[in-house]
Design a protein around this motif. Structure first.
Motif, mmCIF file in Angstrom:
data_model
loop_
_atom_site.group_PDB
_atom_site.id
_atom_site.type_symbol
_atom_site.label_atom_id
_atom_site.label_comp_id
_atom_site.label_asym_id
_atom_site.label_seq_id
_atom_site.Cartn_x
_atom_site.Cartn_y
_atom_site.Cartn_z
ATOM 1 N N ALA A 50 -7.379 8.664 -0.563
ATOM 2 C CA ALA A 50 -7.442 7.554 -1.521
ATOM 3 C C ALA A 50 -8.801 6.882 -1.359
ATOM 4 O O ALA A 50 -9.264 6.647 -0.237
ATOM 5 N N TRP A 51 -9.427 6.563 -2.490
ATOM 6 C CA TRP A 51 -10.780 6.007 -2.471
ATOM 7 C C TRP A 51 -10.815 4.624 -3.104
ATOM 8 O O TRP A 51 -10.502 4.455 -4.281
ATOM 9 N N ALA A 52 -11.167 3.636 -2.303
ATOM 10 C CA ALA A 52 -11.447 2.275 -2.770
ATOM 11 C C ALA A 52 -12.338 1.628 -1.723
ATOM 12 O O ALA A 52 -12.383 2.074 -0.562
ATOM 13 N N LYS A 53 -13.039 0.575 -2.115
ATOM 14 C CA LYS A 53 -13.960 -0.068 -1.191
ATOM 15 C C LYS A 53 -13.235 -0.699 -0.004
ATOM 16 O O LYS A 53 -13.835 -0.868 1.063
ATOM 17 N N ASN A 54 -11.975 -1.062 -0.175
ATOM 18 C CA ASN A 54 -11.221 -1.671 0.925
ATOM 19 C C ASN A 54 -10.152 -0.728 1.477
ATOM 20 O O ASN A 54 -9.125 -1.167 1.983
ATOM 21 N N ILE A 55 -10.389 0.576 1.371
ATOM 22 C CA ILE A 55 -9.553 1.582 2.046
ATOM 23 C C ILE A 55 -10.436 2.346 3.018
ATOM 24 O O ILE A 55 -11.385 3.014 2.608
ATOM 25 N N ASN A 56 -10.137 2.232 4.282
ATOM 26 C CA ASN A 56 -10.890 2.944 5.323
ATOM 27 C C ASN A 56 -10.231 4.287 5.596
ATOM 28 O O ASN A 56 -8.998 4.376 5.686
ATOM 29 N N TYR A 57 -11.046 5.300 5.758
ATOM 30 C CA TYR A 57 -10.537 6.649 5.973
ATOM 31 C C TYR A 57 -10.668 7.043 7.438
ATOM 32 O O TYR A 57 -11.707 6.828 8.064
ATOM 33 N N ASP A 58 -9.579 7.599 7.986
ATOM 34 C CA ASP A 58 -9.595 8.154 9.341
ATOM 35 C C ASP A 58 -8.632 9.332 9.366
ATOM 36 O O ASP A 58 -7.419 9.158 9.229
ATOM 37 N N ARG A 59 -9.174 10.552 9.492
ATOM 38 C CA ARG A 59 -8.337 11.754 9.430
ATOM 39 C C ARG A 59 -7.323 11.808 10.558
ATOM 40 O O ARG A 59 -6.162 12.191 10.346
ATOM 41 N N TYR A 60 -7.718 11.426 11.760
ATOM 42 C CA TYR A 60 -6.843 11.604 12.918
ATOM 43 C C TYR A 60 -5.708 10.578 12.937
ATOM 44 O O TYR A 60 -4.603 10.873 13.375
ATOM 45 N N GLU A 61 -5.965 9.383 12.438
ATOM 46 C CA GLU A 61 -4.912 8.373 12.366
ATOM 47 C C GLU A 61 -4.226 8.362 11.003
ATOM 48 O O GLU A 61 -3.337 7.552 10.763
ATOM 49 N N ARG A 62 -4.636 9.267 10.112
ATOM 50 C CA ARG A 62 -4.087 9.376 8.772
ATOM 51 C C ARG A 62 -4.176 8.055 8.019
ATOM 52 O O ARG A 62 -3.239 7.630 7.337
ATOM 53 N N ARG A 63 -5.301 7.412 8.135
ATOM 54 C CA ARG A 63 -5.536 6.186 7.395
ATOM 55 C C ARG A 63 -6.220 6.524 6.077
ATOM 56 O O ARG A 63 -7.252 7.192 6.036
ATOM 57 N N GLY A 64 -5.620 6.089 4.979
ATOM 58 C CA GLY A 64 -6.190 6.364 3.669
ATOM 59 C C GLY A 64 -6.081 7.804 3.237
ATOM 60 O O GLY A 64 -6.766 8.212 2.287
ATOM 61 N N SER A 65 -5.241 8.589 3.889
ATOM 62 C CA SER A 65 -5.144 10.004 3.536
ATOM 63 C C SER A 65 -3.765 10.543 3.916
ATOM 64 O O SER A 65 -2.981 9.874 4.592
ATOM 65 N N VAL A 66 -3.479 11.749 3.455
ATOM 66 C CA VAL A 66 -2.245 12.437 3.826
ATOM 67 C C VAL A 66 -2.549 13.924 3.943
ATOM 68 O O VAL A 66 -3.413 14.456 3.227
ATOM 69 N N HIS A 67 -1.864 14.576 4.867
ATOM 70 C CA HIS A 67 -2.051 16.014 5.103
ATOM 71 C C HIS A 67 -0.739 16.732 4.843
ATOM 72 O O HIS A 67 0.341 16.252 5.199
ATOM 73 N N PHE A 68 -0.828 17.896 4.221
ATOM 74 C CA PHE A 68 0.334 18.778 4.098
ATOM 75 C C PHE A 68 -0.166 20.203 3.964
ATOM 76 O O PHE A 68 -1.358 20.451 3.745
ATOM 77 N N GLU A 69 0.751 21.160 4.120
ATOM 78 C CA GLU A 69 0.407 22.569 3.976
ATOM 79 C C GLU A 69 1.140 23.141 2.778
ATOM 80 O O GLU A 69 2.265 22.728 2.488
ATOM 81 N N LEU A 70 0.509 24.080 2.126
ATOM 82 C CA LEU A 70 1.103 24.738 0.951
ATOM 83 C C LEU A 70 1.022 26.237 1.145
ATOM 84 O O LEU A 70 -0.024 26.771 1.521
#
Length: 325
Positions: free
Chosen positions: A300-320
């Motif tokens: 998710a992209w916004a100026k007040n959304i911080n991204y952190d892959r390892y803590e899953r902040r501002g993002s989500v992971h799944f497999e297909l």
């Protein structure tokens, strides 16, 4: 003559040797002493009175403390919000369909496109989740909150809403990601629905022009923002989905975002109005490589959304993984 000052010795007389059943009978009721279960009536009355008073005071104290505690709460809004709350002010992403509940650690969406039962399984999971979105005002008088939902658009937005109204999310317009089409799973091009997790009173600060775009933002998203820059639809929390690793990037294939590239800002803030539902984006994976596990990360992209892959902040992971057989 016996010494009068001598104290006569007294010996303890052991109780009579009774059988088990006789001893138990006397324990239940001793006719000689008037004892029931080892206590006299007055002894039972005293101990019962003590515990009655003790627990009455305990319950009263607990009830008083609970009443005082509830005076500090509001049923409609949390006491601690945004930075003051435990969840903070950085929303994460969620996805649907989720795998079976008996395997809560799994984030794998796996099915066989030629197997109707396998396709139906995932379509049913999405149908069950979207039932709440398809509920409309009920004539039966049942309070569902659906009667509060009204159509919104980027030009009107939430500013024209009434006191109890919320913006509707018309999920049946997400073609081909619709129930009638089984969310395109039979075509080996599945749809995955994204939602932004709710945080009370959070308002997005969108990237609504090309100034200050992050360097790690996908180029196609930058071009999209450039196209809508200055328009009402630019006020959006943007989303992007990509393969996590180089091999995943090659295998993921073309991606579409339906009905738009993100979550319109007019759905925010969430203030716990009855009938409110989180906006959705259907991500259509048009032609993922079959028979291969693909790791996917959506942000998710916004100026007040911080991204952190390892803590899953501002993002989500799944497999297909899609099989043809």
């Amino acid at each position: 003559m016996a010494d009068k000052n001598k104290v006569a010795e007294q010996y303890y007389a052991p109780p009579p040797d009774l059988g088990k059943w006789e001893a138990f009978r006397i324990f239940l009721w001793n006719s000689e002493t008037g004892q029931f279960l080892g206590r006299t009536g007055s002894s039972w009355a005293k101990i019962l009175l003590f515990y009655l008073i003790f627990y009455a005071v305990l319950v009263g104290f607990f009830a008083a403390m609970l009443a005082i505690f509830y005076q500090t709460l509001d049923s409609k809004m949390p006491k601690w919000q945004l930075d003051s709350s435990l969840i903070g002010n950085n929303p994460g992403l969620g996805f649907r369909p989720m795998p079976d509940s008996d395997n809560v650690e799994s984030t794998l969406i796996y099915y066989r496109a030629n197997d109707k039962g396998s396709v139906l399984k995932w379509a049913t999971i999405i149908d069950d989740y979207l039932k709440q979105y398809r509920k409309k005002g009920s004539g039966s008088g049942e309070a569902t909150g659906a009667e509060n939902r009204v159509a919104c658009n980027p030009t009107s937005g939430s500013r024209d809403l009434g006191e109890n109204q919320v913006c509707d999310v018309p999920v049946d317009d997400f073609h081909p990601c619709t129930s009638a089409n089984q969310y395109n799973y039979e075509e080996a091009g599945p749809c995955v629905f994204l939602k932004l997790n709710k945080i009370f009173n959070w308002v997005p600060n969108p990237y609504n022009n090309t100034e200050g775009l992050p360097g790690n933002m996908p180029e196609d998203l930058k071009q999209h923002i450039k196209m809508v820059s200055g328009k009402p639809e630019a006020n959006t929390v943007w989303v992007s989905c990509e393969g996590e690793n180089p091999a995943d990037v090659e295998n993921i294939g073309p991606v579409q975002y339906i009905p738009r590239r993100g979550f319109p800002a007019f759905y925010y803030p969430f203030t716990n109005k009855e009938g409110y539902l989180s906006p959705l984006v259907a991500v259509l994976f048009e032609k993922p490589r079959t028979g291969v596990l693909i790791n996917i990360e959506c942000k998710a992209w916004a100026k007040n959304i911080n991204y952190d892959r390892y803590e899953r902040r501002g993002s989500v992971h799944f497999e297909l993984m899609v099989d043809r057989g």
